[in-house]
Every structure is written in structure tokens, then in C-alpha cells.
Design a protein around this motif. Structure first.
Motif, short mmCIF file in Angstrom:
data_model
loop_
_atom_site.label_atom_id
_atom_site.label_comp_id
_atom_site.label_asym_id
_atom_site.label_seq_id
_atom_site.Cartn_x
_atom_site.Cartn_y
_atom_site.Cartn_z
N UNK A 37 2.33 10.22 15.48
CA UNK A 37 2.23 8.78 15.23
C UNK A 37 0.94 8.51 14.47
N UNK A 38 1.04 7.69 13.41
CA UNK A 38 -0.16 7.30 12.65
C UNK A 38 -0.22 5.78 12.59
N UNK A 39 -1.45 5.25 12.32
CA UNK A 39 -1.62 3.81 12.34
C UNK A 39 -2.24 3.25 11.07
N UNK A 40 -2.54 4.10 10.12
CA UNK A 40 -3.08 3.63 8.84
C UNK A 40 -2.60 4.58 7.75
N UNK A 41 -2.71 4.13 6.50
CA UNK A 41 -2.29 4.99 5.41
C UNK A 41 -3.19 6.21 5.31
N UNK A 42 -4.49 6.05 5.55
CA UNK A 42 -5.41 7.19 5.49
C UNK A 42 -5.05 8.23 6.54
N UNK A 43 -4.74 7.77 7.75
CA UNK A 43 -4.35 8.69 8.82
C UNK A 43 -3.02 9.35 8.50
N UNK A 44 -2.09 8.59 7.92
CA UNK A 44 -0.78 9.14 7.56
C UNK A 44 -0.93 10.25 6.54
N UNK A 45 -1.75 10.03 5.54
CA UNK A 45 -1.98 11.06 4.51
C UNK A 45 -2.56 12.32 5.14
N UNK A 46 -3.56 12.14 6.00
CA UNK A 46 -4.22 13.29 6.65
C UNK A 46 -3.24 14.08 7.52
N UNK A 99 0.79 -1.22 0.00
CA UNK A 99 0.00 0.00 0.00
C UNK A 99 0.82 1.27 0.00
N UNK A 100 2.15 1.15 0.09
CA UNK A 100 3.00 2.34 0.12
C UNK A 100 2.83 3.17 -1.15
N UNK A 101 2.84 2.51 -2.31
CA UNK A 101 2.70 3.23 -3.58
C UNK A 101 1.40 4.02 -3.63
N UNK A 102 0.31 3.39 -3.15
CA UNK A 102 -0.99 4.05 -3.16
C UNK A 102 -1.00 5.26 -2.24
N UNK A 103 -0.33 5.14 -1.08
CA UNK A 103 -0.26 6.27 -0.16
C UNK A 103 0.48 7.44 -0.80
N UNK A 104 1.60 7.14 -1.44
CA UNK A 104 2.38 8.19 -2.11
C UNK A 104 1.55 8.83 -3.22
#
Length: 389
Positions: free
Chosen positions: A319-328, A217-222
Motif C-alpha cells: 500500500x502506498x499513499x503518495x506518488x513518490x512512495x508509489x514510484x519507490x 499527477x498520474x502522468x508525472x508519476x508515469x
């Protein structure tokens, strides 16, 4: 300056790059001090004692971020009140005894938790001074060596943790964690970004992709970060050449610079506004030196999780725990200059400089005190014999 020849034995470990990095910083500092009477030798004790087992253990540790989080958490937090219990307590004992016999060190310096040294001092009655550089921001019982001459720690909070488990306060010095001296050098941000085809006017996110073991999922987050903002992104993939090629192809022509292994992390930290990485003790100390706020994505349990919580509580990181949270969270920080600057100022206020220099100077003082004490004891024994006659 020492008046007699002395030898320092550094025991380190190659689990990750942090312990080796700290060792190198200390060795470089000793070299800069031009001490002709001091010999510094370093050994990766566990690697030399049991190379096959150590190789398996390192693979387990590296993959624990993705696959073995619960088992690693169990080992890390098992019996925290039993400071004498450790499943690898006797690991490397024969090798260490042979090293002591061969090298005859005047001081042992630990940059890796090495419980076997406790066995050496307790059961073999060896009085060689032991000093320990703790390379994380929270205490773990495996760092504790009874009768250790000195602990060098990152923070006042860690000092108090050691005191709470019975370590004399006089045996603990808050020095920060040693890092490479190049992180103390200033970098012209605008020039650096321009030279690498980036826009100095844009906010820059530094992403250490290799630190996450390239989780799914890293690519999708980027992609989402790129699509939802006008910021620019520097992605460091380490030695994963396949990831480099894939990302370069996917983000060609966009505000994304993808590279593999680099020795220019100090420059990139200086030129970036925010960093997404995992909370290894050395990486986050380097970021503290460079005053670059951090985002930790789903930190693994154990020392890195403890580091992440400490940095979050101190106001250096999120600290984040999901890709959605990381993006936000990432975009929120990049889009809000005042909040980002607040994190920067917290880091500037708390960073402790000159760690390697202060530790090495302290060690030389300990060796000198040992030299003087031995000289006094030798004279006392001589006078005792004379008076007996």
C-alpha cells in the motif's frame, strides 16, 4: 440433479462492475451444469426500484475515491455494532415484494449487500432460503441477513468474522470469490508480449489508470517510472479516451503501451510482473488467481481500503499513499526478483480455485434438501389427517 423445477432469484447491484461480474460467473456456471429443471433470473434490485436515486448514488460512489472520501468513510463505518441499522434498509422493498409474488423463487441468492431481504424474512414471514456471496475480503454489517441459509466467503478470516457476530459456523462456507473462467486459462507470456510489441525479457508493470479516476499527477508519476528504469509499462485507461490520446502522445516511442477499455485483462495479468490498481474485490481476486502482486495507491476508505489492508497483511500487495512512495515501492519490487517472487508464492499458496462451481453445487444441494424436507412435511401432514379420521 433436481427432480422438480426450481427457480433461483439473484439480486445484484451495479455499483462498480464487481457484483455484476460475480453474478455473471455464477450464471455461466449454472448454464455449464446443464440443469433443465433450474431457472435462474437476475435483477439489479435498486436500479429497477429507484433508477434516478440509484444513478445519483452510483455517481457519488464512483467519485468518492477522489472527492467524497470522508463522507463515504463515515457512512461505511457508522455504528458497526448495530447490525440491524442501515440507512437504505427499506430501499427496494416494494419492488422486491412484487418480484417475490411474480416469480415465486425457491431460493434468493445475494451478490450485493441487500438489507431489505432481512425485512422480507422477518416482517413478511417468507421462508424462501437466502444465500449470500460476499464479494469482499472483510465483513461489513450490510452483508448480514438474519436466518440466511448459507454465506459463501473469500477466506477463513472472514468466516471467523461472521461467527463473531453470531452467524452459525455451519452456515458459512469458504469458497473464494467467483471470477470469470477465462482467468483459469494459461497464457504464453513471451508470445503475448511479443505480439503487442513488448520485450519478454523486461519486467512489465500493468497500470490500471482508469481505476484511479485519473487523479492529478498520474502522468508525472508515469514519467518518473519511465525515466528511472528500463522496465516496460502497460497502461489501461478504461473508457477515458481523452486520457488514452494524451498518454499515447506523451509516451510515444518509449516503453509504454497505452490502451483504452479491454476484455483481455486475464491475458495482461498473465503477461505482467506487477500490477498497480485499486483494491476492488473482483480485480484483486483475479490477480490472486493469476498470481500477480499488487501495489495499491492511496486506497479509498471502506471496503476497498479493508481489502487493501488484508492483501498487504497476507503478503500479496503493498500500500502506498503518495506518488513518490508509489514510484519507490514499485521500482523496488520490480528490481528485486526475490521479493517479488515471495509475493507470488504467497498468492499461489492461498488462492482457492473453482469458486463458482463449488457455490453453484452447494446451492443445488440446498434446493434438493428443501425439496426433500417439503416432501416429508407434506407426507407427515397427510398421515396426520388419516390418523385423525
Amino acid at each position: 440433479m433436481l427432480i422438480k423445477n426450481k427457480k433461483i432469484l439473484i439480486l445484484t447491484g451495479s455499483f462498480g462492475n464487481g457484483h455484476i461480474s460475480v453474478t455473471n460467473a455464477l450464471v455461466n456456471q449454472f448454464n455449464k451444469m446443464h440443469l433443465p429443471n433450474v431457472t435462474v433470473i437476475e435483477h439489479d434490485l435498486f436500479q429497477e426500484a429507484h433508477p434516478i436515486i440509484n444513478s445519483i448514488a452510483k455517481k457519488y460512489y464512483i467519485n468518492s475515491y477522489k472527492y467524497f472520501r470522508r463522507s463515504y468513510e463515515y457512512f461505511y463505518y457508522a455504528r458497526p455494532d448495530k447490525t440491524e441499522s442501515c440507512f437504505y434498509k427499506y430501499y427496494g422493498l416494494n419492488k422486491l415484494v412484487n418480484l417475490i409474488i411474480k416469480e415465486k423463487p425457491d431460493l434468493i441468492l445475494l451478490t450485493f449487500p441487500t438489507p431489505v431481504v432481512s425485512i422480507l424474512k422477518r416482517d413478511f414471514n417468507i421462508h424462501t432460503p437466502v444465500c449470500t456471496v460476499i464479494t469482499d475480503y472483510r465483513l461489513h454489517k450490510n452483508w448480514i441477513t438474519p436466518d440466511s441459509e448459507q454465506y459463501y466467503v473469500a477466506t477463513e478470516e472472514l468466516k471467523q468474522e461472521l461467527v463473531a457476530v453470531g452467524v452459525p459456523i455451519t452456515n458459512i462456507t469458504v469458497t473464494g470469490i467467483p471470477i470469470h473462467e477465462k482467468f483459469n486459462l494459461s497464457v504464453d507470456r513471451d508470445t503475448w508480449l511479443t505480439e503487442h510489441g513488448l520485450d519478454p525479457k523486461k519486467k512489465t508493470l500493468l497500470m490500471v489508470a482508469g481505476a484511479f479516476g485519473v487523479m492529478e499527477g498520474f502522468n508525472e508519476m508515469l514519467s518518473s517510472l519511465v525515466e528511472k528504469s528500463d522496465h516496460q509499462f502497460v497502461v489501461i485507461c478504461g473508457k477515458n479516451q481523452s486520457l488514452v490520446s494524451n498518454l499515447q502522445q506523451q509516451f510515444k516511442g518509449k516503453n509504454v503501451l497505452v490502451m483504452g477499455y479491454t476484455q483481455q485483462m486475464a491475458e495482461w495479468m498473465s503477461a505482467s510482473d506487477l500490477m498497480l490498481t485499486k483494491p476492488g474485490g473482483i480485480t484483486i481476486t483475479e490477480s490472486l488467481c493469476k498470481n500477480i502482486p499488487l501495489v495499491f495507491f492511496n486506497p479509498a476508505p471502506g471496503q476497498e481500503g479493508e481489502n487493501a489492508v488484508y492483501f498487504s497483511n497476507k503478503g500479496y500487495a503493498r500500500i502506498t499513499h503518495s506518488y513518490a512512495e508509489t514510484i519507490h515501492v514499485t521500482l523496488d519490487l520490480l528490481n528485486h526478483e526475490r521479493e517479488l517472487e515471495r509475493l507470488v508464492q504467497n498468492m499461489k499458496k492461498d488462492y482457492i480455485p473453482n469458486s463458482a462451481q463449488n457455490i453453484c453445487s452447494s446451492i443445488i444441494e440446498i434446493l434438493n434438501e428443501s425439496l426433500i424436507q417439503n416432501d416429508i412435511q407434506s407426507k407427515a401432514r397427510l398421515y396426520a389427517r388419516l390418523f385423525a379420521k
